[in-house]
Design a protein around this motif. Sequence first.
Motif, PDB file in Angstrom:
ATOM      1  N   ALA A 168      -3.001  22.253  45.613  1.00  0.00           N
ATOM      2  CA  ALA A 168      -1.706  22.422  46.295  1.00  0.00           C
ATOM      3  C   ALA A 168      -0.719  23.193  45.430  1.00  0.00           C
ATOM      4  O   ALA A 168      -0.073  24.137  45.895  1.00  0.00           O
TER       5      ALA A 168
ATOM      6  N   ARG B 259      -1.075  26.858  45.282  1.00  0.00           N
ATOM      7  CA  ARG B 259      -0.546  27.578  46.447  1.00  0.00           C
ATOM      8  C   ARG B 259       0.970  27.671  46.447  1.00  0.00           C
ATOM      9  O   ARG B 259       1.532  28.685  46.865  1.00  0.00           O
ATOM     10  N   ILE B 260       1.645  26.613  46.022  1.00  0.00           N
ATOM     11  CA  ILE B 260       3.104  26.591  46.220  1.00  0.00           C
ATOM     12  C   ILE B 260       3.901  26.827  44.930  1.00  0.00           C
ATOM     13  O   ILE B 260       5.111  26.981  44.981  1.00  0.00           O
ATOM     14  N   SER B 261       3.214  26.861  43.796  1.00  0.00           N
ATOM     15  CA  SER B 261       3.956  27.070  42.545  1.00  0.00           C
ATOM     16  C   SER B 261       3.341  28.200  41.706  1.00  0.00           C
ATOM     17  O   SER B 261       4.050  29.125  41.307  1.00  0.00           O
TER      18      SER B 261
ATOM     19  N   ALA C  42      -6.447  30.488  45.817  1.00  0.00           N
ATOM     20  CA  ALA C  42      -5.198  30.815  46.509  1.00  0.00           C
ATOM     21  C   ALA C  42      -4.919  32.315  46.453  1.00  0.00           C
ATOM     22  O   ALA C  42      -4.507  32.936  47.448  1.00  0.00           O
TER      23      ALA C  42
ATOM     24  N   LEU D 282       0.927  30.467  42.532  1.00  0.00           N
ATOM     25  CA  LEU D 282       0.859  31.723  43.283  1.00  0.00           C
ATOM     26  C   LEU D 282       2.216  32.419  43.380  1.00  0.00           C
ATOM     27  O   LEU D 282       2.300  33.624  43.104  1.00  0.00           O
TER      28      LEU D 282
END
Lengths: 328, 328
Positions: free
Chosen positions: B190, B193-195, B252, B197
Amino acid sequence: MCQPVRVSAESTDPPVCVLGLGLIGGSLLRAAVAAGRTAWGYNRSAGAVDEAVGDGYDAGTDLAAALERAQTEGAVVVVAVPEPALDAVLTQVALSAPDCTLTDVVSVKGAVLAAVRRHVLAARFVGGHPMAGTAHSGWSAGDASLFRDAVWVVAAEDDTDPEAWRQVAHLALDCGSVVVPAGAREHDAAVARISHLPHLLAEALAVTAAAGGDLALGLAAGSFRDCTRVAGTAPDLVRAMCEANSEALTVALDEALRLLSEARDALAEHRSTETLVHAGHAARLRYENLQRWEITDITVGEPGWAPALREAGRNGGAFRDRESFRPA
Amino acid sequence: MCQPVRVSAESTDPPVCVLGLGLIGGSLLRAAVAAGRTAWGYNRSAGAVDEAVGDGYDAGTDLAAALERAQTEGAVVVVAVPEPALDAVLTQVALSAPDCTLTDVVSVKGAVLAAVRRHVLAARFVGGHPMAGTAHSGWSAGDASLFRDAVWVVAAEDDTDPEAWRQVAHLALDCGSVVVPAGAREHDAAVARISHLPHLLAEALAVTAAAGGDLALGLAAGSFRDCTRVAGTAPDLVRAMCEANSEALTVALDEALRLLSEARDALAEHRSTETLVHAGHAARLRYENLQRWEITDITVGEPGWAPALREAGRNGGAFRDRESFRPA
């Protein structure tokens, strides 16, 4: 960045005729009036016109009438309609106001310049792009201070009329902006890198994060929130910008894809990502420390003035004061 | 997002021993004390210790002494040292405080879990990751309210000790955070994907924009500024995060690269970018509208509690109240 000095219009300044009273056109009409310019607007739909008139502005739904007045009074005509309406408006400009200085506020300059040339209106045309906006649209979203401290690109092509260029640059200064000179082609290449590319990166990041489900989206903090903010923009606006600038955007995307692919391969092989990370950090610092300088040594209209202005703009030069480019 | 309710510590709560008094560790020591917990800190360099003591906190430079006290008083030990110091600290934990509940605040959970298993400390270990930070570092940058309303991932593996899990989750709640349960592996996927990337996208965007020179950087407005903000992070921190999570980040990155390459080909062939732009907009709206719900139907320690918590976390479940996961 420098602090632009607010310049008030002079009595010899031409009036301003704004075609299209959405966010940008509506803000421009307000800003021109606030600067002391005579200005009037046209909008196809009556709703925005009623709102503008209700707010005390001079506006109407008769395009020919607005342009005939512009021709009579020697106004600067600003095209601020959505791109699909561009051809219809330019047809009327050619009929009713062929001698007026003509500018626009569209974010991709090459396509507009080509349209203007098709309509044989290039002799008095000067492309413009105020780098300002909000997430909202329409007359009611407008604001006389929208352009304050913003960069307003005023295009200087080799065949640009110097008097028309000065008039458009003065209008941008009157609206509180900093004028950066650039050619249409280099403008489009630049905005591909700093505006259209971030929009596509934001879309791709949002999709990739959402593929991680509610756990991933629920852990998202500042980096994700800020980087995907512009993915909240209406899809049609993003598509219109990106697709109208496809050639330059493809070049920028190829560069970004190459950098990311190299980092991807480094990660997959447990090598260092130092190349990308250090270059990115240095580039961000360069952006943060960018100094804009006042162009004072170019007289608009002298031989070679347009290439000289473009060269200055490429190197961080700008105008924030009418005095800087008044003919000697 | 829900509004977390601030929970105060109870007299039966174990004390807290914080190893490392940088931004996160220093904030945690302050937050634990503010919540009424007995807490003390260790830091290798005397500077941060002097500052902490000067600010009225219990801190020292003797790691063994801090850990021996933790063992004696049954404290929760929080590892908040930089990753290169992890092995040395875990060696001392195994020597001096082998029976304490152990947690950490490192942003990549798989690597820490592997290190903890190497040191045979997994029996009382519960991985943690408070999703909070600032651009600054060190004791002086810390703040008791840093974790307020932030998400704090508390890892629930199949072999996690339920009492240790409760103790770590209570500490996170005492610091004002919302507790999201997740496995180390899915946490790392997770945050890739959200940090991680967005950090690499920001670096690539900054480099691509700077390749457009001062003209491009000078035209940059909100989309560029926001999307590249995290490129201002110290390169070593970005590299440490990304390289420690290379496996998940490669996955990702591959997804993002595929989306961007498809958009690139569409632009080059003058086709529509609708697929990416609409999906990106929908994903951003999903993020903006994400609802977190309170997990109330799982008793920590009952058979299958850890997979059940992970499943809840995957679906947006969280704890913001001790009452929700107290044994019946």
